[in-house]
Design a protein around this motif. Structure first.
Motif, mmCIF file in Angstrom:
data_model
loop_
_atom_site.group_PDB
_atom_site.id
_atom_site.type_symbol
_atom_site.label_atom_id
_atom_site.label_comp_id
_atom_site.label_asym_id
_atom_site.label_seq_id
_atom_site.Cartn_x
_atom_site.Cartn_y
_atom_site.Cartn_z
ATOM 1 N N PRO A 318 84.577 44.414 -11.193
ATOM 2 C CA PRO A 318 85.254 45.695 -11.444
ATOM 3 C C PRO A 318 84.569 46.894 -10.787
ATOM 4 O O PRO A 318 85.188 47.931 -10.584
ATOM 5 C CB PRO A 318 85.218 45.838 -12.975
ATOM 6 N N ARG A 319 83.267 46.743 -10.437
ATOM 7 C CA ARG A 319 82.562 47.872 -9.801
ATOM 8 C C ARG A 319 82.906 47.984 -8.323
ATOM 9 O O ARG A 319 82.615 48.990 -7.678
ATOM 10 C CB ARG A 319 81.044 47.699 -9.972
ATOM 11 N N ASN A 320 83.514 46.914 -7.797
ATOM 12 C CA ASN A 320 83.864 46.880 -6.370
ATOM 13 C C ASN A 320 85.286 47.402 -6.180
ATOM 14 O O ASN A 320 86.203 46.999 -6.899
ATOM 15 C CB ASN A 320 83.754 45.424 -5.881
ATOM 16 N N SER A 321 85.508 48.257 -5.203
ATOM 17 C CA SER A 321 86.844 48.872 -5.019
ATOM 18 C C SER A 321 87.902 47.852 -4.618
ATOM 19 O O SER A 321 89.096 48.140 -4.691
ATOM 20 C CB SER A 321 86.775 49.982 -3.965
ATOM 21 N N CYS A 322 87.480 46.623 -4.195
ATOM 22 C CA CYS A 322 88.456 45.577 -3.854
ATOM 23 C C CYS A 322 88.930 44.818 -5.093
ATOM 24 O O CYS A 322 89.864 44.016 -5.017
ATOM 25 C CB CYS A 322 87.852 44.579 -2.857
ATOM 26 N N SER A 323 88.265 45.024 -6.227
ATOM 27 C CA SER A 323 88.604 44.290 -7.446
ATOM 28 C C SER A 323 89.951 44.745 -8.004
ATOM 29 O O SER A 323 90.299 45.928 -7.949
ATOM 30 C CB SER A 323 87.513 44.517 -8.503
ATOM 31 N N LEU A 324 90.696 43.793 -8.569
ATOM 32 C CA LEU A 324 91.962 44.124 -9.227
ATOM 33 C C LEU A 324 91.721 44.944 -10.496
ATOM 34 O O LEU A 324 92.641 45.597 -10.996
ATOM 35 C CB LEU A 324 92.738 42.844 -9.568
ATOM 36 N N HIS A 325 90.465 44.904 -11.005
ATOM 37 C CA HIS A 325 90.124 45.675 -12.209
ATOM 38 C C HIS A 325 89.386 46.976 -11.883
ATOM 39 O O HIS A 325 88.900 47.658 -12.792
ATOM 40 C CB HIS A 325 89.244 44.841 -13.151
ATOM 41 N N TYR A 326 89.306 47.314 -10.612
ATOM 42 C CA TYR A 326 88.589 48.536 -10.232
ATOM 43 C C TYR A 326 89.305 49.762 -10.819
ATOM 44 O O TYR A 326 90.519 49.892 -10.714
ATOM 45 C CB TYR A 326 88.518 48.662 -8.713
ATOM 46 N N ILE A 327 88.544 50.630 -11.483
ATOM 47 C CA ILE A 327 89.128 51.851 -12.060
ATOM 48 C C ILE A 327 88.945 52.986 -11.058
ATOM 49 O O ILE A 327 87.856 53.552 -10.916
ATOM 50 C CB ILE A 327 88.465 52.218 -13.416
ATOM 51 N N HIS A 328 90.005 53.284 -10.359
ATOM 52 C CA HIS A 328 89.986 54.368 -9.380
ATOM 53 C C HIS A 328 90.173 55.687 -10.133
ATOM 54 O O HIS A 328 90.964 55.757 -11.076
ATOM 55 C CB HIS A 328 91.135 54.165 -8.377
ATOM 56 N N PRO A 329 89.466 56.741 -9.741
ATOM 57 C CA PRO A 329 89.595 57.998 -10.492
ATOM 58 C C PRO A 329 91.003 58.606 -10.454
ATOM 59 O O PRO A 329 91.391 59.333 -11.363
ATOM 60 C CB PRO A 329 88.583 58.935 -9.818
ATOM 61 N N TYR A 330 91.770 58.314 -9.406
ATOM 62 C CA TYR A 330 93.087 58.959 -9.278
ATOM 63 C C TYR A 330 94.264 57.989 -9.277
ATOM 64 O O TYR A 330 95.390 58.374 -9.533
ATOM 65 C CB TYR A 330 93.150 59.794 -7.982
ATOM 66 N N GLN A 331 93.987 56.723 -8.967
ATOM 67 C CA GLN A 331 95.094 55.772 -8.779
ATOM 68 C C GLN A 331 94.953 54.604 -9.749
ATOM 69 O O GLN A 331 93.984 53.847 -9.674
ATOM 70 C CB GLN A 331 95.055 55.254 -7.324
ATOM 71 N N PRO A 332 95.890 54.418 -10.708
ATOM 72 C CA PRO A 332 95.749 53.293 -11.644
ATOM 73 C C PRO A 332 95.874 51.954 -10.916
ATOM 74 O O PRO A 332 96.638 51.831 -9.959
ATOM 75 C CB PRO A 332 96.915 53.495 -12.625
ATOM 76 N N ASN A 333 95.098 50.948 -11.372
ATOM 77 C CA ASN A 333 95.198 49.622 -10.743
ATOM 78 C C ASN A 333 96.477 48.918 -11.219
ATOM 79 O O ASN A 333 97.219 49.438 -12.053
ATOM 80 C CB ASN A 333 93.942 48.782 -11.034
#
Length: 553
Positions: A318-333
């Motif tokens: 989840p800490r990796n931006s390629c993860s399906l669980h990555y929490i982007h500050p502006y864009q929901p996964n």
């Protein structure tokens, strides 16, 4: 439907997909403050519907002169879609006696809600908000009632005697066809019986047909019935015909013998002493009461919505931006997009707005053992979250605390919700129907157990929605969705009814969240109705709201 509604419906794109039903909304207001001390207001309510962030006028009530607590006679008729969030805005205006337009009118307040909120409560009362969202003393009450087409079925059985013999070496092989005569004079085939071989006195099997199909809601609509002698080459010989109506058939329910002479018009003209080509009898006419989705919802049935989220390692760190669980500050996964799209609709049908949320496939604290049905808020005694927003927050909070692992087992979570649904089943009342939303990125590793769990759950008040996140091969998932054939347990037991809907999120990557929700929830109303009708369970509080139906025996 008024022209203004048609144009609004077109603008909103509502006319493309079939609506579940039409709903009538009645409006009343209370405690409208006087515009000035000398005169009472002349109120009018305007109904608007939201599309793409904009409000479009759908219709408006009449103007009631000099009233501070108006009850409007105008009824709003709107198409109802369970699988959509239909946002409504009721605006109250004081129309000056010189003008009927809104430009000169004084805005007295507004109320916003969803159509789902109104139908789930049947009567919704809220304060009218003034400019700046301040609430005054005035309120609005909106009451919903389903505009009932008839959902009932009729069971009919026919026999005949002394039919004409059309065959040289044997007797006729008769079958009966029933046609509904349409307004333009054309006929629509309603039912064709089986063929009874070599028999001039056939007794055909009973059959069920919806009253809408039989006569389009009109008891006096003409029905044309024809009797044929079947031939293997498809050139069936005409035996005779007769006309009737459902009103005439209904007399059989009172024990009267109903029969018709079967007439061949050619013989009637040619043969001097021609009487008929046989007689057809109606041996059974029984009305089977069918209730609609809104009957159950308006009767107090709650949709219990549960979420299950895949925390297996194949999702990526989840800490990796390629993860399906990555929490982007502006864009929901994709997980969040699917959860919010489906949850936004289901929450309108759950009065306490508390939703259990579970995870599977992760090692969880404190001992980091793998779990396939842990509470996302880590409170096993109370896994419920406050609203969809609460589920989102619990999901985001739990990600840093768990270790993504595996395998992808979903049978435990289906069984967990099935246990709750099983308790509800024993009440023999339509009070709670369970929807389990499973969000997963991969191939199921416990397919045999999952099939077993779904077959068991198909006997319960429960539906399962699976959204496939990411780009995995989801071909196994299609098997769980009974659209391609009947799902069976490993022992060969078939599902009682189709309760699984599977959708790959990638098909909706560039569509609106509403399009995803529409796809995954489209089958739910029929699944709810099928379950309760098959069990013979009526809606609660039926007598309070059920409008009298034309076909009540």
């Amino acid at each position: 439907m008024s022209d203004i509604y048609e144009s609004a419906a077109t603008t909103l794109g509502l006319v493309n997909s079939p609506c579940l039903t039409k709903v009538e909304l009645r409006v009343a207001c209370r405690g409208i403050s006087d515009r000035d001390a000398l005169s009472k207001p002349d109120p009018c309510v305007v109904l608007k519907m939201q599309s793409h962030g904009q409000w479009f006028e759908v219709d408006r009530t009449e103007v009631i002169r000099s009233s501070i607590s108006p009850v409007f006679s105008k009824v709003f008729t709107v198409d109802y879609y369970f699988e959509e969030v239909q946002r409504l805005r009721f605006e109250l205006h004081d129309i000056s006696s010189n003008h009927n337009g809104l430009k000169e009118a004084d805005f007295l307040g507004s109320m916003e809600c969803t159509l789902g909120q109104i139908v789930s409560q049947r009567k919704l009362s809220k304060a009218l908000l003034k400019q700046g969202n301040t609430s005054g003393k005035s309120s609005i009450t909106v009451t919903a009632e389903e505009l009932s087409g008839n959902h009932d079925y009729v069971e009919l059985a026919f026999s005949a005697k002394k039919l004409d013999d059309k065959d040289f070496f044997s007797k006729s092989d008769p079958f009966l066809e029933i046609f509904r005569v349409n307004d333009d004079g054309t006929g629509s085939l309603v039912h064709r019986t089986e063929t009874i071989m070599n028999n001039l006195n056939p007794v055909w099997k009973s059959f069920k047909v919806s009253l809408n199909t039989l006569c389009s809601g009109d008891q006096e609509r003409e029905l044309k019935c024809t009797v044929w002698d079947w031939d293997s080459n498809g050139k069936h010989d005409f035996i005779g015909e007769y006309q009737t109506t459902f009103k005439e058939m209904k007399a059989a329910m009172e024990g009267k013998q109903i029969q018709w002479e079967c007439i061949n018009p050619k013989y009637q003209v040619k043969k001097k002493n021609y009487r008929n080509s046989g007689v057809v009898m109606l041996t059974q006419c029984k009305i089977i009461k069918m209730h609609s989705f809104l009957d159950y919802i308006m009767g107090g049935c709650q949709i219990q919505f549960t979420v299950a989220i895949d925390f297996t390692a194949s999702n990526g760190d989840p800490r990796n931006s390629c993860s399906l669980h990555y929490i982007h500050p502006y864009q929901p996964n994709e997980y969040l997009k699917a959860l919010v799209a489906v949850g936004e609709i289901c929450q309108d049908y759950d009065s306490d707005k508390m939703f259990p949320a579970f995870g599977f496939g992760a090692q969880i604290p404190p001992d980091f053992k793998v779990s396939h049905d842990f509470a996302v808020n880590f409170d096993e005694d109370n896994p419920e979250c406050a609203g969809i927003q609460g589920v989102v927050e619990a999901y985001q909070n739990c990600l840093p605390k768990i270790q993504l692992y595996g395998p992808t087992n979903i049978a435990p979570i289906i069984q967990k919700v099935a246990n709750s649904a099983s308790e509800e089943m024993h009440t023999k009342e339509a009070m709670e129907y369970f929807i389990l939303l499973i969000l997963t990125d991969g191939v199921i590793t416990d397919m045999a157990d999952t099939r077993e769990a779904i077959v068991h759950a198909s006997h319960l008040p429960m539906s399962v929605i699976i959204v496939g996140v990411g780009n995995a091969d989801f071909s196994d998932m299609q098997m769980l969705d009974g659209d391609d054939g009947i799902l069976r347990s490993p022992k060969g037991e078939p599902v009682l009814r189709d309760i699984v809907q599977f959708v790959p999120f990638r098909n909706f990557k560039h569509a609106s969240p509403a399009a995803l929700a529409k796809s995954v929830l489209a089958e739910v109303p029929n699944q709810v109705v099928d379950y309760y009708n098959n069990k013979g369970i009526k809606p609660k509080c039926l007598s309070d709201f059920e409008s009298s139906r034309a076909f009540s025996p």
